[in-house]
Design an enzyme around this catalytic site. Structure first.
Site, PDB file in Angstrom:
ATOM      1  CG  HIS A  55     -15.341  31.639  14.407  1.00 32.51           C
ATOM      2  ND1 HIS A  55     -15.989  32.663  15.034  1.00 32.51           N
ATOM      3  CD2 HIS A  55     -16.238  31.147  13.509  1.00 32.51           C
ATOM      4  CE1 HIS A  55     -17.206  32.808  14.546  1.00 32.51           C
ATOM      5  NE2 HIS A  55     -17.378  31.883  13.614  1.00 32.51           N
ATOM      6  CG  HIS A  98     -13.245  36.708  16.130  1.00 30.29           C
ATOM      7  ND1 HIS A  98     -13.450  36.157  17.367  1.00 30.29           N
ATOM      8  CD2 HIS A  98     -13.707  35.799  15.228  1.00 30.29           C
ATOM      9  CE1 HIS A  98     -14.012  34.975  17.228  1.00 30.29           C
ATOM     10  NE2 HIS A  98     -14.180  34.733  15.940  1.00 30.29           N
ATOM     11  CB  CYS A 104     -11.202  33.817  18.774  1.00 31.76           C
ATOM     12  SG  CYS A 104     -10.347  35.374  19.102  1.00 31.76           S
TER      13      CYS A 104
END
Length: 173
Positions: free
Chosen positions: A143, A131, A80
């Site tokens: 993402h 994240h 990510c």
């Protein structure tokens, strides 16, 4: 002698903990990158129209479906924070830090209802894991998902809603 052992053990535990925090916050990943990240060229008029005419549509179309790989930074697999780094480099020609924990220290926090395209969206996905994605507008963010690779998700999805942490705005220019 006993105090020295305790201090060494505590330092070792802290180092181990720091190496597992975040989706890409391993110190190994920060220092061992064999290939530099390749930014995606900006979209031109000759390319097909993007889905929502946003700045990050070219990034999405070029990386869509790329599998998630912890520590990865290529089309073979990307995590990510590397994806956010590539996206920002492509759209704003700005290099960002490599890890989620470094990214969350940048810019200023903004409220969800004031979020704009390009803001970074952060989630706490586990006790020691984080994240990050790029906000696109209309409650959507781009993402690198662990289960589906590079995708667009919604903030009101029950999973992301439950794990939402914060949105940060960076100086883009």
């Amino acid at each position: 002698m006993k105090n020295g052992f305790f201090i060494k053990k505590t330092i070792l535990q802290i180092l181990v903990l720091l190496s597992v925090v975040g989706c890409s916050s391993s110190s190994v990943n920060d220092t061992v990158t064999k290939k530099p990240l390749t930014p995606i060229p900006k979209q031109t008029a000759a390319q097909p129209l993007p889905v929502n005419n946003g700045m990050f549509d070219g990034v999405y179309h070029n990386w869509k479906g790329t599998p998630y790989r912890y520590g990865g930074s290529s089309k073979k697999g990307i995590d990510c924070s590397a994806f956010v780094q590539v996206g920002y480099s492509s759209v704003y020609q700005k290099m960002l830090p490599r890890t989620t924990l470094e990214l969350v220290k940048k810019g200023k926090q903004v409220k969800r209802h004031t979020a704009k395209e390009g803001d970074l969206v952060f989630f706490r996905t586990g006790r020691n894991s984080r994240h990050v994605g790029i906000y696109l507008g209309n409650s959507e963010f781009l993402h690198a998902s662990q289960s589906k690779g590079v995708i667009i998700s919604r903030l009101d999805n029950p999973y992301w809603k439950r794990h939402f942490w914060q949105i940060r705005r960076l100086d883009k220019y």
